[in-house]
Design a protein around this motif. Structure first.
Motif, mmCIF file in Angstrom:
data_model
loop_
_atom_site.group_PDB
_atom_site.id
_atom_site.type_symbol
_atom_site.label_atom_id
_atom_site.label_comp_id
_atom_site.label_asym_id
_atom_site.label_seq_id
_atom_site.Cartn_x
_atom_site.Cartn_y
_atom_site.Cartn_z
ATOM 1 N N LYS A 140 94.516 72.123 35.682
ATOM 2 C CA LYS A 140 94.690 72.207 34.244
ATOM 3 C C LYS A 140 94.266 73.567 33.715
ATOM 4 C CE LYS A 140 93.730 69.850 29.929
ATOM 5 N NZ LYS A 140 93.052 68.769 29.222
ATOM 6 N N ILE A 141 95.072 74.125 32.827
ATOM 7 C CA ILE A 141 94.751 75.421 32.217
ATOM 8 C C ILE A 141 93.523 75.263 31.324
ATOM 9 C CG2 ILE A 141 96.370 74.982 30.319
ATOM 10 C CD1 ILE A 141 95.648 78.453 31.802
ATOM 11 N N MET A 142 92.641 76.255 31.399
ATOM 12 C CA MET A 142 91.474 76.272 30.528
ATOM 13 C C MET A 142 91.610 77.387 29.489
ATOM 14 S SD MET A 142 88.485 75.868 33.374
ATOM 15 C CE MET A 142 87.154 75.760 32.194
ATOM 16 N N PHE A 143 91.807 78.598 29.978
ATOM 17 C CA PHE A 143 91.873 79.767 29.110
ATOM 18 C C PHE A 143 92.956 80.715 29.600
ATOM 19 C CE2 PHE A 143 88.007 78.814 26.909
ATOM 20 C CZ PHE A 143 87.114 78.329 27.846
ATOM 21 N N SER A 144 93.447 81.501 28.651
ATOM 22 C CA SER A 144 94.353 82.567 29.013
ATOM 23 C C SER A 144 94.031 83.790 28.154
ATOM 24 C CB SER A 144 95.801 82.138 28.791
ATOM 25 O OG SER A 144 96.664 83.236 28.960
ATOM 26 N N TYR A 145 94.003 84.949 28.784
ATOM 27 C CA TYR A 145 93.755 86.200 28.078
ATOM 28 C C TYR A 145 94.936 87.130 28.314
ATOM 29 C CZ TYR A 145 88.906 85.826 26.500
ATOM 30 O OH TYR A 145 87.770 85.486 25.831
ATOM 31 N N ASN A 146 95.394 87.767 27.266
ATOM 32 C CA ASN A 146 96.437 88.771 27.393
ATOM 33 C C ASN A 146 95.877 90.101 26.916
ATOM 34 O OD1 ASN A 146 99.025 90.212 25.818
ATOM 35 N ND2 ASN A 146 99.454 89.400 27.842
ATOM 36 N N ASN A 147 95.771 91.039 27.848
ATOM 37 C CA ASN A 147 95.239 92.354 27.513
ATOM 38 C C ASN A 147 93.907 92.259 26.759
ATOM 39 O OD1 ASN A 147 95.311 95.095 27.711
ATOM 40 N ND2 ASN A 147 96.851 95.388 26.114
ATOM 41 N N LYS A 148 93.027 91.487 27.285
ATOM 42 C CA LYS A 148 91.660 91.270 26.802
ATOM 43 C C LYS A 148 91.561 90.377 25.583
ATOM 44 C CE LYS A 148 90.168 95.485 26.195
ATOM 45 N NZ LYS A 148 89.103 96.461 25.852
ATOM 46 N N GLU A 149 92.687 89.856 25.089
ATOM 47 C CA GLU A 149 92.617 88.976 23.922
ATOM 48 C C GLU A 149 92.870 87.525 24.313
ATOM 49 O OE1 GLU A 149 94.329 92.063 20.577
ATOM 50 O OE2 GLU A 149 94.651 89.913 20.345
ATOM 51 N N LEU A 150 92.058 86.637 23.780
ATOM 52 C CA LEU A 150 92.210 85.217 24.068
ATOM 53 C C LEU A 150 93.483 84.683 23.436
ATOM 54 C CD1 LEU A 150 90.836 82.612 25.203
ATOM 55 C CD2 LEU A 150 89.851 82.317 22.927
ATOM 56 N N ILE A 151 94.363 84.056 24.250
ATOM 57 C CA ILE A 151 95.574 83.488 23.674
ATOM 58 C C ILE A 151 95.662 81.982 23.880
ATOM 59 C CG2 ILE A 151 96.948 85.590 23.760
ATOM 60 C CD1 ILE A 151 98.233 84.581 26.316
ATOM 61 N N ILE A 152 94.933 81.458 24.823
ATOM 62 C CA ILE A 152 94.880 80.015 25.010
ATOM 63 C C ILE A 152 93.431 79.599 25.174
ATOM 64 C CG2 ILE A 152 95.362 78.083 26.568
ATOM 65 C CD1 ILE A 152 97.913 79.393 27.325
ATOM 66 N N ASN A 153 93.082 78.579 24.437
ATOM 67 C CA ASN A 153 91.766 77.982 24.618
ATOM 68 C C ASN A 153 91.976 76.489 24.518
ATOM 69 O OD1 ASN A 153 89.147 77.121 24.583
ATOM 70 N ND2 ASN A 153 88.469 78.427 22.929
ATOM 71 N N GLU A 154 92.233 75.886 25.668
ATOM 72 C CA GLU A 154 92.497 74.454 25.679
ATOM 73 C C GLU A 154 91.234 73.693 25.309
ATOM 74 O OE1 GLU A 154 95.516 72.743 26.399
ATOM 75 O OE2 GLU A 154 96.243 74.742 25.937
ATOM 76 N N THR A 155 91.367 72.409 25.240
ATOM 77 C CA THR A 155 90.228 71.585 24.855
ATOM 78 C C THR A 155 89.193 71.611 25.962
ATOM 79 O OG1 THR A 155 91.762 70.154 23.681
ATOM 80 C CG2 THR A 155 89.540 69.322 24.024
ATOM 81 N N VAL A 156 88.348 72.598 25.859
ATOM 82 C CA VAL A 156 87.316 72.814 26.858
ATOM 83 C C VAL A 156 85.984 72.856 26.112
ATOM 84 C CG1 VAL A 156 86.426 74.468 28.540
ATOM 85 C CG2 VAL A 156 88.877 74.120 28.333
ATOM 86 N N PRO A 157 84.949 72.225 26.641
ATOM 87 C CA PRO A 157 83.644 72.281 25.960
ATOM 88 C C PRO A 157 83.222 73.717 25.692
ATOM 89 C CG PRO A 157 83.571 70.735 27.786
ATOM 90 C CD PRO A 157 84.899 71.432 27.878
ATOM 91 N N ASN A 158 82.552 73.939 24.566
ATOM 92 C CA ASN A 158 82.176 75.315 24.244
ATOM 93 C C ASN A 158 81.040 75.822 25.120
ATOM 94 O OD1 ASN A 158 80.044 73.969 23.137
ATOM 95 N ND2 ASN A 158 80.609 74.366 21.016
ATOM 96 N N ARG A 159 80.633 75.024 26.094
ATOM 97 C CA ARG A 159 79.689 75.518 27.113
ATOM 98 C C ARG A 159 80.395 76.518 28.041
ATOM 99 N NH1 ARG A 159 78.789 72.382 30.729
ATOM 100 N NH2 ARG A 159 80.304 70.725 30.356
#
Lengths: 111, 115
Positions: free
Chosen positions: B44-63
């Motif tokens: 499952k995807i958690m995060f995605s960064y494009n050129n140092k910028e966050l573009i995806i932040n799935e439902t993941v605990p903020n821990r």
């Protein structure tokens, strides 16, 4: 859920036999990708088939796509023990920003 | 030459600890990802960064907090580890974010075990 579904979940065959894995999905696609994961390793991209393609070949791999049925299949011909791995189909999410993977098919090829 | 590398390969730690996983790609790609694979191999995807910028932040605990110091690196920091965080974490990269011919290149994975 945007997740694809592969079947079978597990497949055991003898070397030299063909292996067919299927993938179904629910939403429209631009393309569908297949990946292989050997035990304890990361995923390796195998093949990408675009929505306007019906069949694609790469070595012993053949992928078909039926967009009307929202399904794809991966055929491995003349399988080898080294083909033992998990195989995943994947499609982009609706925003086109990340891949959504299916649950995978675990293939065991015995010699 | 390893295209996408992760360290460490194995990480065993106690509940409540804070840990980091590092990822580097030498492919010149613009986009990097973190995936979590559970014991049933569900990825499952958690995060995605494009050129140092966050573009995806799935439902993941903020821990879980990703950090991208430059486009070749995407690290994952996890605070207050819980038993349910035990999984294999994969870093991946792709040329761009999305696109009709984008394929992803995966690292070898980090197997995290929380005791």
């Amino acid at each position: 859920s945007q997740q694809g579904e592969e079947d079978p979940q597990a497949l055991s065959i003898q070397e030299g036999e063909n292996a067919t894995m299927n993938c179904s999905y629910k939403t429209s696609i631009n393309n569908l990708q297949w990946y292989r994961q050997n035990s304890g390793r990361g995923l390796v991209h195998l093949i990408l088939i675009r929505s306007n393609e019906r069949e694609k070949h790469s070595g012993r791999l053949r992928v078909t796509l039926d967009t009307s049925k929202k399904s794809s299949s991966l055929l491995i011909t003349a399988s080898r023990a080294a083909d033992t791995a998990s195989y995943f189909c994947a499609k982009f999410n609706q925003a086109g920003t990340a891949l959504i993977f299916g649950k995978g098919t675990t293939l065991s090829v015995s010699s | 030459d390893t295209a996408v590398s992760q360290t460490p390969k194995y990480l065993v730690t106690q509940m409540g600890n804070d840990k980091s996983i590092k990822c580097e790609q030498n492919l010149g790609h613009d986009t990097m990802y973190w995936y979590k694979q559970d014991s049933k191999k569900f990825l499952k995807i958690m995060f995605s960064y494009n050129n140092k910028e966050l573009i995806i932040n799935e439902t993941v605990p903020n821990r879980f907090s990703p950090k991208s110091p430059d486009k070749a690196h995407l690290n994952l920091h996890i605070n207050s580890l819980e038993l349910g965080d035990s999984a294999v974490y994969f870093c991946a990269s792709s040329q761009t974010s999305g696109g009709t011919s984008d394929t992803q290149y995966f690292g070898p994975g980090t197997r995290l075990t929380v005791l």
